[in-house]
Design an enzyme around this catalytic site. Structure first.
Site, mmCIF file in Angstrom:
data_model
loop_
_atom_site.group_PDB
_atom_site.id
_atom_site.type_symbol
_atom_site.label_atom_id
_atom_site.label_comp_id
_atom_site.label_asym_id
_atom_site.label_seq_id
_atom_site.Cartn_x
_atom_site.Cartn_y
_atom_site.Cartn_z
ATOM 1 N N HIS A 147 0.833 -1.200 0.000
ATOM 2 C CA HIS A 147 0.000 0.000 0.000
ATOM 3 C C HIS A 147 0.872 1.256 0.000
ATOM 4 O O HIS A 147 0.644 2.195 -0.777
ATOM 5 C CB HIS A 147 -0.903 0.023 1.236
ATOM 6 C CG HIS A 147 -2.215 -0.662 1.048
ATOM 7 N ND1 HIS A 147 -2.336 -2.027 1.003
ATOM 8 C CD2 HIS A 147 -3.477 -0.165 0.910
ATOM 9 C CE1 HIS A 147 -3.608 -2.349 0.842
ATOM 10 N NE2 HIS A 147 -4.319 -1.239 0.773
ATOM 11 N N HIS A 198 0.912 -2.834 9.347
ATOM 12 C CA HIS A 198 2.348 -2.784 9.076
ATOM 13 C C HIS A 198 3.073 -2.052 10.189
ATOM 14 O O HIS A 198 2.471 -1.271 10.936
ATOM 15 C CB HIS A 198 2.629 -2.077 7.745
ATOM 16 C CG HIS A 198 2.207 -2.855 6.544
ATOM 17 N ND1 HIS A 198 2.922 -3.928 6.065
ATOM 18 C CD2 HIS A 198 1.138 -2.722 5.719
ATOM 19 C CE1 HIS A 198 2.315 -4.427 5.001
ATOM 20 N NE2 HIS A 198 1.225 -3.712 4.772
#
Length: 411
Positions: A147, A198
């Site tokens: 992303h 993350h």
């Protein structure tokens, strides 16, 4: 560079990737291999981040931010770009769309290569709470953040373009677009940490990778534009050769991961785009932006309606055709060893996103089956070939067939 691994099955109860016992990865990669040694070097750093990440998430969490970051995360997904980019192309933003598409494909591919090479986990959950609208987190490694890579690559390229056009824009338009781009970059990258998807290392590495790709694309933009407008026969040949090379080069993950399938899909789309722009006539492409008049909005709506229907029909037709054609061809050529399942039809349905069945892994681009767990992994099996045909076809239709129809219909 094909990274072979031993046939090590993961337990069915294992939900997330990258958290197997160390022996699992030493058996998969080889205890003395550079790949295993690097993973063991980075893993403690990734694990140490969890406590601080949990404190940050706990401190900032509230219902409004939960909704905001979960939904803005969709702006960095495959589905968003697969829908938005053809529409931009059909609106006449030809080279910008091709640049962004290539950047997005490169981001998916290179971040996927790193993910599947290191096989590092996402932040621990619990204690982290994973906020997501997708189940893909279960089937992807964490390092680096795809992303973030995509947001940085497309965002910074848009910034470079915006800065180059600043003198020809009004101050209001310039600062409005600048704010949108910066908000997009910040929302995606910071949202990965807020959503527990993350850690700092994932995001920082994704940032470096994304910015590097953006700089490279910007520096060599004229070269790529010349390639897309070239009539040289070397263009389609090199496009196919490079696409097949990149698919072959992709590291083999230790566990069943969707990164390889996503990479194959987007490499195939780029190959289809290269072939489509090479075959397309200059008139059909120039028509996309030369047709600006009082009826443009109506014509543009018809373009989008036709284009979306075209893609849906193609996917449906391609699936059925592949189901009927590929298995008999492979059997007649005695290539049964390229079939990852005894039932090839099920494998092809999975590769082309046709159905969901027990044991399949759902992704935004389709479904994968036991392609990864084949005792002797073969990169170009039936599932891979099916995926290449379907997604290269999408790129080809969007850049060749659709503009040709728009020109003929004068829309």
């Amino acid at each position: 560079m094909v990274h072979k691994k031993k046939n090590v099955d993961i337990p069915s109860s294992q939900k997330y990737l990258g958290i197997q016992h160390v022996n699992f990865y030493s058996n998969a990669f080889g205890k003395e291999s550079l790949r295993f040694q690097l993973r063991e070097l980075i893993l403690p750093i990734v694990r140490k981040e969890t406590r601080l990440l949990y404190k940050i998430q706990s401190f900032f969490r509230n219902p409004w931010l939960d909704v905001y970051f979960m939904y803005t995360a969709t702006l960095g997904t495959h589905v968003f770009f697969m829908l938005a980019l053809p529409i931009f192309f059909w609106s006449g933003c030809i080279y910008y769309t091709l640049d962004i598409t290539q950047l997005f494909a490169a981001g998916v591919y290179f971040s996927g290569c790193i993910k599947d090479y290191f096989c590092l986990p996402r932040p621990r959950s619990p204690p982290m709470v994973r906020l997501t609208l997708s189940s893909d987190a279960e089937y992807e490694y964490g390092f680096p953040s795809t992303h973030t890579t995509n947001a940085m690559a497309t965002g910074f390229y848009s910034l470079f373009l915006l800065l180059s056009m600043s003198d020809s824009m009004s101050s209001i338009s310039y600062y409005f677009l600048l704010s949108l781009v910066l908000l997009y970059i910040a929302s995606i990258s910071l949202g990965r940490i807020y959503c527990g998807m993350h850690g700092f290392m994932d995001v920082s590495t994704g940032t470096i990778l994304g910015v590097t790709l953006a700089i490279f694309q910007w520096k060599y933009a004229d070269f790529f534009h010349n390639v897309w407008s070239s009539s040289s026969t070397s263009v389609p040949i090199l496009s196919v050769v490079l696409a097949l090379f990149f698919i072959w080069f992709h590291p083999q993950p230790a566990e069943r991961c969707i990164c390889l399938e996503d990479s194959i899909s987007f490499i195939s789309v780029i190959m289809g785009i290269d072939l489509g722009t090479w075959f397309a006539s200059p008139e059909s492409l120039s028509h996309l932006h030369d047709n600006l008049n009082s009826y443009f909005l109506l014509k543009f709506f018809v373009r989008v309606l036709f284009g979306v229907c075209m893609i849906l029909i193609w996917k449906s037709f391609a699936k059925q055709a592949l189901l009927a054609v590929l298995p008999p061809i492979f059997k007649s050529l005695r290539l049964s060893y390229l079939e990852p399942k005894s039932q090839s039809e099920k494998g092809i349905r999975a590769a082309t996103g046709s159905n969901h069945s027990p044991g399949n892994i759902g992704t935004e681009l389709g479904v994968i089956t036991s392609h990864q767990s084949h005792p002797h992994p073969v990169r170009f099996d039936i599932e891979t070939i099916a995926r290449i045909i379907v997604y290269s076809g999408i790129g080809f239709l969007c850049t060749y067939f659709a503009p040709k129809v728009f020109l003929k219909w004068k829309i």
